[in-house]
Design an enzyme around this catalytic site. Structure first.
Site, short mmCIF file in Angstrom:
data_model
loop_
_atom_site.label_atom_id
_atom_site.label_comp_id
_atom_site.label_asym_id
_atom_site.label_seq_id
_atom_site.Cartn_x
_atom_site.Cartn_y
_atom_site.Cartn_z
N GLU A 1 -9.87 5.89 6.87
CA GLU A 1 -8.54 6.14 6.86
C GLU A 1 -8.19 7.13 6.11
O GLU A 1 -7.14 8.28 6.47
CB GLU A 1 -7.60 5.03 6.41
CG GLU A 1 -7.84 3.73 7.07
CD GLU A 1 -7.30 2.44 6.22
OE1 GLU A 1 -8.31 2.06 5.52
OE2 GLU A 1 -6.12 2.07 6.67
N ARG B 1 0.83 -1.21 0.09
CA ARG B 1 0.21 -0.07 -0.01
C ARG B 1 0.93 1.33 -0.02
O ARG B 1 0.48 2.26 -0.56
CB ARG B 1 -0.85 -0.12 1.19
CG ARG B 1 -1.74 1.38 1.24
CD ARG B 1 -3.13 0.97 2.18
NE ARG B 1 -4.07 0.19 1.50
CZ ARG B 1 -5.13 0.74 0.86
NH1 ARG B 1 -5.24 2.02 0.59
NH2 ARG B 1 -5.83 -0.27 0.37
N1 MTE Z 1 -12.43 5.26 14.17
C1 MTE Z 1 -12.45 4.94 15.56
N2 MTE Z 1 -13.09 5.67 16.46
N3 MTE Z 1 -11.91 3.96 15.98
C2 MTE Z 1 -10.93 2.94 15.29
O1 MTE Z 1 -10.49 2.15 15.74
N4 MTE Z 1 -10.17 2.68 12.89
C3 MTE Z 1 -9.88 2.96 11.67
C4 MTE Z 1 -10.87 3.80 11.13
N5 MTE Z 1 -11.74 4.95 12.02
C5 MTE Z 1 -10.64 3.34 13.85
C6 MTE Z 1 -11.63 4.40 13.59
C7 MTE Z 1 -9.25 2.28 10.68
S1 MTE Z 1 -7.85 1.84 10.83
C8 MTE Z 1 -10.09 1.88 9.65
S2 MTE Z 1 -9.64 0.82 8.75
C9 MTE Z 1 -11.45 2.05 9.82
O2 MTE Z 1 -11.96 2.96 10.60
C10 MTE Z 1 -12.22 0.86 9.80
O3 MTE Z 1 -13.65 1.19 9.81
P1 MTE Z 1 -14.74 1.20 8.51
O4 MTE Z 1 -14.16 0.27 7.49
O5 MTE Z 1 -15.79 0.80 8.72
O6 MTE Z 1 -14.49 2.57 8.26
MO1 MOS Z 2 -7.31 -0.09 9.33
S1 MOS Z 2 -5.19 0.25 9.34
O1 MOS Z 2 -7.18 -0.84 7.74
O2 MOS Z 2 -7.38 -1.40 10.33
#
Ligand code: MTE
Ligand code: MOS
Length: 786
Positions: free
Chosen positions: A722, A319
């Site tokens: 992200e 990535r």
């Molecule tokens: N937001 C919160 N509050 N807590 C989290 O652990 N993880 C992040 C993001 N936002 C996270 C977060 C990461 S690394 C990812 S990949 C995505 O949320 C995963 O959730 P989604 O695919 O539903 O966006």
């Molecule tokens: Mo998020 S780093 O892809 O869990």
């Protein structure tokens, strides 16, 4: 099933609903694993970890640990009945067998009647180690050619020729620090043995399916007898994508061997020492460009500290390599990725998954190119943006067919009044010797999908009960990001009922099997569409029952506002549900979805890895104190692309949170290892995450309106988890801009990440050409007017 997406989004899809657990988070009613009352016969576990970075492990003995009241058992790799392997890509042990390969490496676990007893006993376990020489840093690993796998090579065009023909060339290095996830809930797993060898695991994991599979392998059992349940995580941020398996496997081993429920919860210092972080990177580059700053050739090396084992590092590097372009067309590029094998904890996924490291590299390069030519950075960016063919081809072969980065940045320039503020800041800096301000912008393009196509699948299970209430289950994990409410909005929209009618249930491997990690920001894309399909199938059956009852065509039956209607015929949703039950029509369905059209060749690093791109742009204004090196963001303006947002309130929160987390990565969060390889920043007293006062006091977050995704995503929304983290690169660039206001105008700014006060002072002193041996802040005399 192929219900086409309706053009109009049915309510409550797109409404700014509150996170389903927001109130429970605040009141403390939301249950995390450690909140569930202990089983009366529960055991508590503590890890025994290596004090040495690299050592051969001798005999492990309980010794005096056995005398601690409440001590029950010592467990080592020898107790594992199946395979000692929890690695997500390559085999990796849960408990080290012959060699300990980082400080903190788990070599055993102690089970005891209480947590305090387990921890006291773990400290007394005896082991003879034979010290081996460690490799700790990226530079040491590069010199020793200590790598995981072969170097990864991404090429497009002829980089050497591009460089040779370029009128201007620059080469340099950039160091980028790692980052601890610092989720509020540390790693935890509770394993409960059931009858006939069955096991239920409560795990704080983003990937219950992998926990199930790995625990089954460790115990030598089929997956079908291991159930994993996850209601919510107190944050994951990537840290619980692969590594939760380690702790679940150890808890399961204890439960299996001792026949009692076993809980392993890591205290913060153990969590920070034993679990992986964002990879730190060393970047080396050679860039060729023309007089306008247009890049003609780029030879770039990305070296990441992988740590003791591979974990997800190959995917993270993939990535990173796929994001060194950010929003820019690179006609000739050679990018080499080295995964440095070191005797430090194995680094892992962290929000952005290598993307941020790739992106900051190209942004740092463009910043240097602009300074070298004496041109504004934004002007240089305009020369390099992706455009029409052939300038729409990424180095990895995917076409950028949804590019909005140039328009977004222009819009932000106007909306945040950047030209006027730049003049104002220049005037301020002329009269302010110590405080300097800087303003910078960054555009972001982030690829949505797992690079590994297998992982781009999601599933859901929906039941409608005879009273009209809806039970929603899907493969996604709620970790605070608001996934559950978004998917509930989709299901409620399909049935035309209030979101409160939809019960959100814990994610379970026995309800939806073979799911992917909730990661790569794909949670709502994958599970939202799967839930849409499951609910749509039930709705179609319900529509048939309605149509038969009233003698109308099933196609035109509408579900809205709690009613099912056709012309003048109407029925409450719950009455129709009851009717279906009476007619013996199934009110349960599973839904499945995979991203269409994605493919990837990991050998050549070519293909169409991403379903689509998400975009954003941010402008940050910072102040730098040239005496102390401290920095502060004064204002941030963001325009972010969520497609047609499923829930703008949740997305707004994700954008703000990601920006601030990115700001932490690039300014105050610094991991520090002692020369013996021990991580010393293992708690909030030594590791500074951003606090409420680090949030920009002026923080204008704007979700781009009327921006439906070109890809056929769930109701044309886009992933948001992200991408906005990388908006914080604007703050780092703004700090460089502020530093550039010190000393003789023009010239270089040498600043790595994170821009801690120490590094900022070094950058200032480099501009003032003071010897680096001076004590920090010695430059102050040079700042004062004569
Ligand atoms: N937001 C919160 N509050 N807590 C989290 O652990 N993880 C992040 C993001 N936002 C996270 C977060 C990461 S690394 C990812 S990949 C995505 O949320 C995963 O959730 P989604 O695919 O539903 O966006
Ligand atoms: Mo998020 S780093 O892809 O869990």
């Amino acid at each position: 099933m192929s219900t086409p997406l309706p053009e109009e989004r049915p309510a409550p899809v797109g409404l700014p609903l509150i996170h389903d657990s927001a109130r429970r988070h605040c009141t403390g009613e939301a249950l995390y694993i450690d909140d569930v009352p202990d089983f009366p016969d529960a055991l508590h576990l503590a890890l025994v970890t290596s004090p040495l970075a690299h050592a051969r492990i001798g005999t492990i003995r309980a010794g005096r640990a056995a005398d601690v009241p409440g001590f029950v058992a010592l467990l080592t790799a020898r107790d594992i009945p199946g395979k000692n392997d929890v690695g997500p890509i390559h085999p990796e042990p849960a408990l080290a067998e012959d060699v300990a390969d980082y400080v903190g490496c788990p070599i055993a676990a102690v089970a005891a009647e209480t947590l305090a007893a387990a921890q006291a006993a773990a400290a007394l376990v005896e082991c003879d180690y034979a010290k081996l020489p460690p490799i700790l840093s990226i530079r040491e690993a590069l010199a020793a050619k200590s790598f995981i796998g072969v170097p990864m090579l991404l090429t497009s065009g002829d980089a050497a020729a591009g460089l040779a023909s370029a009128p201007h060339r620059l080469s340099g290095e950039l160091e980028i620090g790692g980052q601890d996830h610092f989720y509020l809930e540390t790693h935890i797993a509770l394993a409960v043995p059931r009858e006939a060898g069955e096991m239920t695991i409560y795990s704080s994991t983003q990937h219950p399916n992998e926990v199930q599979r790995k625990v089954a392998e460790v115990l030598g059992l089929p997956s079908a007898v291991v159930d994993v349940e996850v209601r919510r995580l107190g944050g994951g941020f990537g840290g619980k994508e692969s590594q939760a398996t380690i702790f679940a496997a150890i808890a399961a081993l204890a439960a299996r061997k001792l026949g009692r429920p076993a809980k392993l919860r890591l205290p913060r210092d153990a969590d920070m020492a034993v679990s992986g972080k964002r990879h730190d990177f060393l970047i080396r580059y050679d860039v060729g460009f023309d007089g306008d700053g247009r890049i003609l050739g780029l030879d770039i090396v990305l070296a990441a500290r992988a740590g003791n084992v591979a974990d997800l590092s190959p995917a993270v590097m993939t990535r990173a390599l796929c994001h060194i372009d950010n929003c820019y067309y690179l006609p000739a590029v050679k990018a080499t990725g080295y995964l440095c094998k070191t005797h430090t904890v194995s680094n892992t996924a962290f929000r952005g998954f290598g993307g941020p490291q790739g992106m900051i590299a190209i942004e740092a390069i463009l910043d240097r190119v602009a300074r070298n030519l004496g041109k504004p950075l934004q002007q240089v960016r305009r020369r390099n943006f992706y455009g029409v063919a052939p300038r729409d081809a990424t180095p990895y072969g995917q076409t950028v067919d949804d590019n909005i980065a140039p328009e977004l940045t222009e819009r932000l320039l106007a909306a945040a009044d950047l030209a006027r503020r730049r003049d104002e800041i220049a005037a301020f800096n002329r009269t302010s010797p110590v405080l300097k301000r800087g303003l910078a912008l960054v555009p972001v393009k982030f690829g949505i999908a797992f690079n590994n196509p297998i992982m781009n699948q999601g599933g859901a299970l929906v039941h409608v009960y005879a009273d009209g209430s809806v039970h929603l289950n899907h493969g996604g994990i709620e970790m605070g990001q608001g996934l559950f409410v978004k998917v509930a909005q989709v299901a409620a929209g399909v049935f035309g009922v209030d979101v409160g009618k939809v019960r959100l249930s814990a994610t379970r491997t026995d309800k939806v099997p073979n799911t992917s990690a909730t990661a790569a920001s794909t949670g709502s894309d994958l599970n939202g569409m799967a839930a849409y399909r499951a609910a749509g199938e039930i709705r179609a059956r319900m529509a048939s029952v309605f149509a038969e009852k009233f003698g109308v065509p099933a196609d035109d039956v509408r579900f809205a506002e709690g009613y099912v209607r056709h012309g003048n015929n109407a029925m409450r949703f719950e009455d129709l549900a009851k009717n279906c039950w009476v007619k013996r029509v199934s009110l349960s369905a599973a839904g499945f979805y995979r991203f269409p059209g994605v493919h990837w060749d990991q050998r050549s690093l070519k293909g169409k890895p991403f379903f689509y791109f998400a975009y954003g742009a941010a402008a940050s204004e910072v102040a730098v104190d040239a005496l102390t090196g401290e920095t502060r963001v004064l204002r941030a303006d963001v325009i972010h692309d969520c497609g047609e947002s499923l829930n703008p309130a949740v997305d707004h929160g994700q954008i703000e949170g990601a920006y601030v987390q990115g700001l932490g990565w690039l300014t105050c969060e610094e991991l520090w290892w002692a020369p013996d390889g021990a991580l010393k920043t293992v708690g909030p007293s030594t590791y500074k995450i951003p606090g409420s006062r680090d949030v920009p006091p002026v923080f204008n977050v704007h979700i781009l309106e009327n921006a439906p995704s070109k890809a056929e995503t769930i109701f044309r929304s886009k992933a948001v988890g992200e991408p906005p983290l990388m908006l914080a690169i604007s703050a780092w660039l703004a700090i460089r801009e502020a530093v550039a206001a010190i000393g003789t105008p023009g010239g270089e700014v040498t600043l790595d990440a994170p821009a801690t006060p120490e590094r900022v002072l070094k950058a200032i002193e480099a501009r003032l050409q003071r010897p680096a041996a001076d004590y920090p802040g010695a430059a102050w005399r040079a700042l004062m007017p004569a």
